[in-house]
Scaffold this active site. Structure first.
Site, PDB file in Angstrom:
ATOM      1  N   LYS A   1     -48.255  -6.139 -33.586  1.00 27.56           N
ATOM      2  CA  LYS A   1     -48.151  -7.604 -33.631  1.00 27.56           C
ATOM      3  C   LYS A   1     -49.513  -8.261 -33.392  1.00 27.56           C
ATOM      4  O   LYS A   1     -49.793  -9.333 -33.947  1.00 27.56           O
ATOM      5  CB  LYS A   1     -47.108  -8.100 -32.625  1.00 27.56           C
ATOM      6  CG  LYS A   1     -45.667  -7.713 -32.990  1.00 27.56           C
ATOM      7  CD  LYS A   1     -45.208  -8.313 -34.305  1.00 27.56           C
ATOM      8  CE  LYS A   1     -43.716  -8.163 -34.551  1.00 27.56           C
ATOM      9  NZ  LYS A   1     -43.286  -8.680 -35.863  1.00 27.56           N
TER      10      LYS A   1
ATOM     11  N   SER B   1     -45.831 -12.079 -32.507  1.00 23.97           N
ATOM     12  CA  SER B   1     -44.977 -12.141 -31.318  1.00 23.97           C
ATOM     13  C   SER B   1     -45.840 -12.509 -30.119  1.00 23.97           C
ATOM     14  O   SER B   1     -47.068 -12.312 -30.144  1.00 23.97           O
ATOM     15  CB  SER B   1     -44.354 -10.757 -31.081  1.00 23.97           C
ATOM     16  OG  SER B   1     -43.715 -10.701 -29.830  1.00 23.97           O
TER      17      SER B   1
ATOM     18  N   ASN C   1     -41.129 -11.540 -42.183  1.00 23.85           N
ATOM     19  CA  ASN C   1     -40.366 -11.585 -40.933  1.00 23.85           C
ATOM     20  C   ASN C   1     -39.793 -10.228 -40.517  1.00 23.85           C
ATOM     21  O   ASN C   1     -39.482 -10.032 -39.345  1.00 23.85           O
ATOM     22  CB  ASN C   1     -39.227 -12.618 -41.109  1.00 23.85           C
ATOM     23  CG  ASN C   1     -38.165 -12.506 -40.042  1.00 23.85           C
ATOM     24  OD1 ASN C   1     -38.347 -12.993 -38.927  1.00 23.85           O
ATOM     25  ND2 ASN C   1     -37.050 -11.851 -40.360  1.00 23.85           N
TER      26      ASN C   1
ATOM     27  N   VAL D   1     -39.850  -2.464 -46.468  1.00 23.99           N
ATOM     28  CA  VAL D   1     -41.278  -2.815 -46.401  1.00 23.99           C
ATOM     29  C   VAL D   1     -42.176  -1.591 -46.169  1.00 23.99           C
ATOM     30  O   VAL D   1     -43.395  -1.688 -46.289  1.00 23.99           O
ATOM     31  CB  VAL D   1     -41.566  -3.887 -45.315  1.00 23.99           C
ATOM     32  CG1 VAL D   1     -40.803  -5.170 -45.588  1.00 23.99           C
ATOM     33  CG2 VAL D   1     -41.278  -3.367 -43.909  1.00 23.99           C
TER      34      VAL D   1
ATOM     35  N   TYR E   1     -45.430  -1.644 -30.742  1.00 24.65           N
ATOM     36  CA  TYR E   1     -45.003  -2.965 -31.235  1.00 24.65           C
ATOM     37  C   TYR E   1     -46.077  -4.004 -30.913  1.00 24.65           C
ATOM     38  O   TYR E   1     -46.475  -4.797 -31.776  1.00 24.65           O
ATOM     39  CB  TYR E   1     -43.678  -3.319 -30.567  1.00 24.65           C
ATOM     40  CG  TYR E   1     -43.086  -4.653 -30.961  1.00 24.65           C
ATOM     41  CD1 TYR E   1     -42.463  -4.831 -32.195  1.00 24.65           C
ATOM     42  CD2 TYR E   1     -43.127  -5.741 -30.084  1.00 24.65           C
ATOM     43  CE1 TYR E   1     -41.896  -6.054 -32.541  1.00 24.65           C
ATOM     44  CE2 TYR E   1     -42.560  -6.965 -30.428  1.00 24.65           C
ATOM     45  CZ  TYR E   1     -41.946  -7.114 -31.656  1.00 24.65           C
ATOM     46  OH  TYR E   1     -41.386  -8.328 -32.003  1.00 24.65           O
ATOM     47  N   ALA E   2     -46.571  -3.990 -29.684  1.00 26.91           N
ATOM     48  CA  ALA E   2     -47.567  -4.982 -29.265  1.00 26.91           C
ATOM     49  C   ALA E   2     -48.858  -4.824 -30.076  1.00 26.91           C
ATOM     50  O   ALA E   2     -49.461  -5.814 -30.517  1.00 26.91           O
ATOM     51  CB  ALA E   2     -47.847  -4.823 -27.779  1.00 26.91           C
TER      52      ALA E   2
HETATM   53  P1  NAD Z   1     -33.457  -8.484 -36.178  1.00 27.47           P
HETATM   54  O1  NAD Z   1     -33.287  -7.062 -35.888  1.00 27.47           O
HETATM   55  O2  NAD Z   1     -32.284  -9.380 -36.082  1.00 27.47           O
HETATM   56  O3  NAD Z   1     -34.104  -8.705 -37.626  1.00 27.47           O
HETATM   57  C1  NAD Z   1     -35.039  -7.828 -38.196  1.00 27.47           C
HETATM   58  C2  NAD Z   1     -34.690  -7.679 -39.666  1.00 27.47           C
HETATM   59  O4  NAD Z   1     -35.667  -6.842 -40.268  1.00 27.47           O
HETATM   60  C3  NAD Z   1     -33.319  -7.043 -39.893  1.00 27.47           C
HETATM   61  O5  NAD Z   1     -32.559  -7.822 -40.786  1.00 27.47           O
HETATM   62  C4  NAD Z   1     -33.654  -5.662 -40.474  1.00 27.47           C
HETATM   63  O6  NAD Z   1     -32.671  -5.188 -41.387  1.00 27.47           O
HETATM   64  C5  NAD Z   1     -34.995  -5.940 -41.135  1.00 27.47           C
HETATM   65  N1  NAD Z   1     -35.794  -4.731 -41.312  1.00 27.47           N
HETATM   66  C6  NAD Z   1     -36.034  -3.739 -40.409  1.00 27.47           C
HETATM   67  N2  NAD Z   1     -36.763  -2.765 -40.974  1.00 27.47           N
HETATM   68  C7  NAD Z   1     -37.011  -3.153 -42.263  1.00 27.47           C
HETATM   69  C8  NAD Z   1     -37.688  -2.563 -43.355  1.00 27.47           C
HETATM   70  N3  NAD Z   1     -38.267  -1.358 -43.265  1.00 27.47           N
HETATM   71  N4  NAD Z   1     -37.743  -3.237 -44.534  1.00 27.47           N
HETATM   72  C9  NAD Z   1     -37.129  -4.442 -44.664  1.00 27.47           C
HETATM   73  N5  NAD Z   1     -36.450  -5.056 -43.663  1.00 27.47           N
HETATM   74  C10 NAD Z   1     -36.391  -4.401 -42.478  1.00 27.47           C
HETATM   75  O7  NAD Z   1     -34.616  -9.039 -35.222  1.00 27.47           O
HETATM   76  P2  NAD Z   1     -35.252 -10.494 -35.044  1.00 27.47           P
HETATM   77  O8  NAD Z   1     -35.384 -10.687 -33.591  1.00 27.47           O
HETATM   78  O9  NAD Z   1     -34.572 -11.488 -35.881  1.00 27.47           O
HETATM   79  O10 NAD Z   1     -36.730 -10.210 -35.589  1.00 27.47           O
HETATM   80  C11 NAD Z   1     -37.333 -10.906 -36.671  1.00 27.47           C
HETATM   81  C12 NAD Z   1     -38.836 -10.867 -36.498  1.00 27.47           C
HETATM   82  O11 NAD Z   1     -39.199 -11.625 -35.340  1.00 27.47           O
HETATM   83  C13 NAD Z   1     -39.393  -9.469 -36.278  1.00 27.47           C
HETATM   84  O12 NAD Z   1     -40.640  -9.343 -36.938  1.00 27.47           O
HETATM   85  C14 NAD Z   1     -39.596  -9.420 -34.773  1.00 27.47           C
HETATM   86  O13 NAD Z   1     -40.567  -8.479 -34.409  1.00 27.47           O
HETATM   87  C15 NAD Z   1     -40.034 -10.840 -34.515  1.00 27.47           C
HETATM   88  N6  NAD Z   1     -39.910 -11.306 -33.144  1.00 27.47           N
HETATM   89  C16 NAD Z   1     -38.701 -11.380 -32.546  1.00 27.47           C
HETATM   90  C17 NAD Z   1     -38.610 -11.860 -31.240  1.00 27.47           C
HETATM   91  C18 NAD Z   1     -37.308 -11.986 -30.517  1.00 27.47           C
HETATM   92  O14 NAD Z   1     -37.329 -12.313 -29.319  1.00 27.47           O
HETATM   93  N7  NAD Z   1     -36.169 -11.778 -31.133  1.00 27.47           N
HETATM   94  C19 NAD Z   1     -39.779 -12.251 -30.572  1.00 27.47           C
HETATM   95  C20 NAD Z   1     -40.995 -12.160 -31.225  1.00 27.47           C
HETATM   96  C21 NAD Z   1     -41.055 -11.697 -32.517  1.00 27.47           C
END
Ligand code: NAD
Length: 278
Positions: A177, A160, A108, A82, A173-174
């Site tokens: 988001k 988030s 996502n 991305v 990050y904050a």
């Molecule tokens: P994760 O690390 O399991 O998944 C993130 C995915 O994004 C991975 O598959 C990774 O390969 C992909 N990614 C990273 N950089 C990328 C790039 N440059 N291009 C394409 N893909 C890329 O984490 P997650 O917790 O499943 O996070 C998913 C989303 O949810 C994220 O946006 C994260 O910020 C958000 N989020 C997560 C939480 C939590 O508690 N886990 C809370 C709030 C928001």
């Protein structure tokens, strides 16, 4: 089946290439509802970003094959970075070629870079990379894929709890988001006339690789154990536990489907009550 209208829709989920992630749970849910799914993730790139494991091409292919077989839908794994306009344009070209249109876009993909720092000590490269993936990634992917959403549809951007409630030492990050929420609202206004709804989701604590790594980082920073950090965190969550990726996927399916037909421009919390707003 709930969300009957998702049957036969084309859905693309960025960052869906790891079985442990929220993106995968979303792809699984949309496929279970009968949508064809595009699993778009890094695949061929580095093995990790800032310490968190990234998707591999092999895992993405396995996921797509399993979803296609389990749910009798078309599931395609396509490489996407991305942060790279060329990669985003290639993805859009391949979706157009294969399906001719897109109905549901889930932005996502997300990542952290650097170590916990106050803003005045923040490493500039880590700041820029974190904002690039989490904010500019949503902009780039939406810009390239909205032209394929000719029949209307739904866009879901992953923000988030951190975009609404300031966490300590995780400012890039904050900030990214929080900006995703405003980007969502602007897109919702601009695209409403084209039959496109745009909403953001604000998950709280969901157990994934990203969350585990964050607890590890915090445990090192506060000189305690991961178990202790999780226990402390759970005390701040009225429902008393960390959430599951499948619980996020339920919300995304609702926002993707016509069950949410009168909702746009919203940023919906999914935090076990950790975040409550009037
Ligand atoms: P994760 O690390 O399991 O998944 C993130 C995915 O994004 C991975 O598959 C990774 O390969 C992909 N990614 C990273 N950089 C990328 C790039 N440059 N291009 C394409 N893909 C890329 O984490 P997650 O917790 O499943 O996070 C998913 C989303 O949810 C994220 O946006 C994260 O910020 C958000 N989020 C997560 C939480 C939590 O508690 N886990 C809370 C709030 C928001």
């Amino acid at each position: 089946m709930p969300y009957e209208d998702l049957k036969g829709k084309i859905a693309l989920i960025t960052g869906a290439g790891k079985r442990t992630g929220i993106g995968y749970a979303i792809a699984e849910k949309l496929a279970a509802c009968g949508s064809d799914v595009v699993i778009a993730d890094l695949g061929g790139g580095p093995a990790e970003a800032g310490g968190v494991r990234l998707a591999t091409g092999t895992e993405m292919d396995e996921i797509a094959a399993a979803l296609a077989e389990r749910h009798a839908v078309t599931a395609l794994a396509l490489p996407l970075d991305v942060t790279d306009r060329g990669s985003v344009a290639d993805l859009a070209g391949r979706v157009k070629e294969r399906f001719g249109r897109l109905d549901v876009l889930v932005n996502n993909a997300g990542a952290f870079f650097g170590v916990p720092s106050t803003i005045h000590q923040y490493d500039e490269e880590a700041w820029l990379k974190t904002i690039d993936v989490n904010l500019h990634g949503v902009f780039r992917v939406s810009q390239a894929l909205v032209p394929l959403m000719t029949g209307g549809g739904s866009i879901i951007n992953t923000s988030s709890r951190a975009g609404k409630f300031p966490p300590l030492f995780n400012g890039a990050y904050a900030t990214a988001k929080a900006a995703v929420i405003m980007l969502t609202k602007v897109m919702a206004k601009e695209l409403a006339g084209q039959g496109l709804r745009v909403n953001a989701i604000c998950p709280g604590q969901i157990m994934t690789d990203l969350e585990k790594w964050r607890f590890e980082r915090e445990a090192a920073f506060f000189q305690t154990t991961v178990e202790e950090r999780i226990k402390e965190m759970c005390k701040t969550i009225p429902l008393g536990r960390i959430g599951r990726p499948a619980e996020v996927a339920e919300l995304v399916a609702f926002l993707a489907s016509s069950a949410s037909s009168y909702m746009t421009g919203q940023a919906v919390n999914l935090t076990g009550g950790q975040l409550m707003e009037l």
